[in-house]
Design a protein around this motif. Structure first.
Motif, short mmCIF file in Angstrom:
data_model
loop_
_atom_site.label_atom_id
_atom_site.label_comp_id
_atom_site.label_asym_id
_atom_site.label_seq_id
_atom_site.Cartn_x
_atom_site.Cartn_y
_atom_site.Cartn_z
N PHE A 49 -14.12 75.24 -17.86
CA PHE A 49 -12.90 75.78 -17.21
C PHE A 49 -12.52 74.89 -16.03
N GLN A 50 -13.53 74.53 -15.24
CA GLN A 50 -13.24 73.74 -14.03
C GLN A 50 -12.75 72.34 -14.37
N ALA A 51 -13.20 71.83 -15.52
CA ALA A 51 -12.76 70.49 -15.95
C ALA A 51 -11.46 70.53 -16.73
N GLY A 52 -10.97 71.72 -17.04
CA GLY A 52 -9.67 71.82 -17.71
C GLY A 52 -9.74 71.74 -19.23
N GLY A 53 -10.93 71.94 -19.81
CA GLY A 53 -11.08 71.70 -21.25
C GLY A 53 -11.03 72.93 -22.15
N ALA A 54 -10.93 74.13 -21.58
CA ALA A 54 -11.00 75.35 -22.41
C ALA A 54 -9.61 75.76 -22.88
N ALA A 55 -9.58 76.67 -23.83
CA ALA A 55 -8.31 77.19 -24.34
C ALA A 55 -7.47 77.77 -23.19
#
Lengths: 316, 316
Positions: A78-84
């Motif tokens: 989530f923090q890296a921006g990779g989730a849906a």
């Protein structure tokens, strides 16, 4: 909600260049949003997506297809921006905040005792309460927590009873034996705690992320921010508020009907008709976030359309 | 569609940080879009909304609650930015083009003869064909035309038969007597033209805006642009293409299930499951335009999410 704003929004809706009722549910949504926001021209320009993550002692009972470490790994994602949920939040211009709640200190295994003591519960509830941005005009609450469909099923079963297995689904993907095991866990837990309801259910059977979602939803009401409920776990947390106070979820709309089978039953108990049914079962607030687009559409039509008089169109 | 792109999109989907299938229909949509766009990372960044307007001689039969002048008035409203479709197009960053098709020369009353001769039909079909922007990555076709639910009902009845009244609804708001009158018109028209199907149905029973929508949908296929079908009228036009060539609508998804009762039957005949069910019945492409948000969400997740390997998340 603001009765004058509702009346003004209804009056405006009746003058817009369309046959009466032709925008269907978008019209009801716009008037409902206007009521909470105190305006005849509602908006969904500053949505906030709040994600709470928690770890669950009940994973010791083998209730999940994924290891508990995945909760912390997904927080990094989530923090890296990779989730849906990152993609959906960006798409709709939502502010997204992730709150990892004591991941290295899982809740107690609720087949053995309460998930949280009162201080722990209050801390989690307040983490949600304090996380709401008073400047947001729509709120989505989502979650991540390996094991938390079992927690949600136990809460739903404790409130509404019926056969325990009707509240139990596959979560992230357990097999038939896994579903049987989850059912056993849900039955044992509800019985151990004497079928608690409301905030006591949230404390005994919940997780920190469920308590935080309930806190955020309660806080949004005091701020008159409309909330889009996500799937089974979010709705189970919200149901604990409804059990304390009828109407506690009047500022909430159901965003998406999850494939997790207990969700349909839960929404029926709460009298909520979901906006979307797209077979999602991911959590993270993803179903609700997708429904931000529907609220934006409702607000845009209500607030941006011309009236018959403005456009010089005959009104039938 | 491009088989290699489909395989690549499926492979990518299987590696994204979520349990398999947890994004439900969004995953199918993303892979389908990827197949038509020829990529494993589909996009909905340049949607085009095409609105065609036409006038109908059949309004002489008293089939609409609104006067025929409203078609031209609403075209002005589209051009001035005041209609629902303007708000929804702006919301999703869509280019919107409005084509008024010979409004001062209504089609023939199809209870008396064909709506269009062959030259008129071809002109309307080509107006749609030529209106598609080859740079668009998603297409919505919508319509405005007082009287056109009667045209759509006649086309649907002519193709699929059953009882004529099951294809007839209230349109912009006729009463029970109006519905009976529309049913009579639909029956008479289909019988007069000996139950035409395909493009011949579109010519005899259609309107210019229906022919143009069919032309645009056919053109989008040659350009490999995924199409979102709108409500009853758009779907009736599309059904004429499907009657000519099975699979002609493989590049189309149904955006929204209209309240107009014939639409559910029509989608069933075409094997299309709508993305949204929000009780809308406005036309203008509005239901499909709202579904742009769903396609954007599907594309954003498929194209933007991290893989398990990239994010360092255990994949169960």
């Amino acid at each position: 909600p603001d009765g004058d704003a509702i009346a003004a929004a209804e009056a405006r809706n009746g003058q817009l260049t369309k046959p009466p009722g032709a925008l269907g549910r978008l019209e009801d949504l716009a008037i409902w949003m206007g009521g909470w926001q105190g305006t005849d021209k509602p908006h969904a320009d500053a949505p906030q997506v709040l994600i709470f993550a928690g770890n669950h002692g009940v994973t010791a009972q083998g209730v999940s297809a994924f290891p508990a470490e995945v909760t912390a790994q997904m927080v990094l994602n989530f923090q890296a921006g990779g989730a849906a949920i990152n993609q959906l939040s960006n798409l709709f211009g939502a502010r997204m905040d992730v709150h990892a709640l004591d991941l290295d200190r899982p809740t107690g295994d609720f087949t053995q005792g309460p998930a949280m003591d009162e201080a722990e519960f209050l801390m989690a509830f307040l983490a949600g309460w304090d996380a709401v941005d008073p400047g947001a005009d729509v709120l989505v609450t989502g979650e991540m927590g390996i094991g938390n469909t079992t927690s949600a099923a136990a809460i739903a079963y404790s409130h509404y009873r019926g056969a325990a297995e009707t509240w139990v689904g596959r979560g992230t993907g357990v097999d038939d034996a896994g579903v049987q095991n989850k059912t056993r866990v849900v039955e044992e837990a509800a019985r151990l705690h004497a079928f608690p309801t409301g905030l006591e259910a949230l404390r005994c059977l919940g997780g920190r992320e469920l308590a935080a979602m309930a806190g955020a939803i309660a806080r949004a009401r005091t701020l008159r921010i409309p909330v889009i409920l996500d799937g089974f776990i979010c709705t189970a947390a919200a149901a604990c508020l409804a059990a304390e106070h009828p109407g506690a979820l009047d500022h909430c709309v159901a965003g998406h009907m999850s494939e997790e089978p207990g969700h349909a039953k839960l929404l029926q108990e709460l009298g909520k008709e979901p906006l979307l049914r797209l077979g999602m079962r991911l959590g993270e607030g993803s179903g609700a976030a997708l429904a931000i687009g529907v609220l934006k559409g409702a607000a845009a039509c209500q607030s941006g359309m011309a009236t018959f008089a403005e456009a010089g169109v005959s009104d039938g």
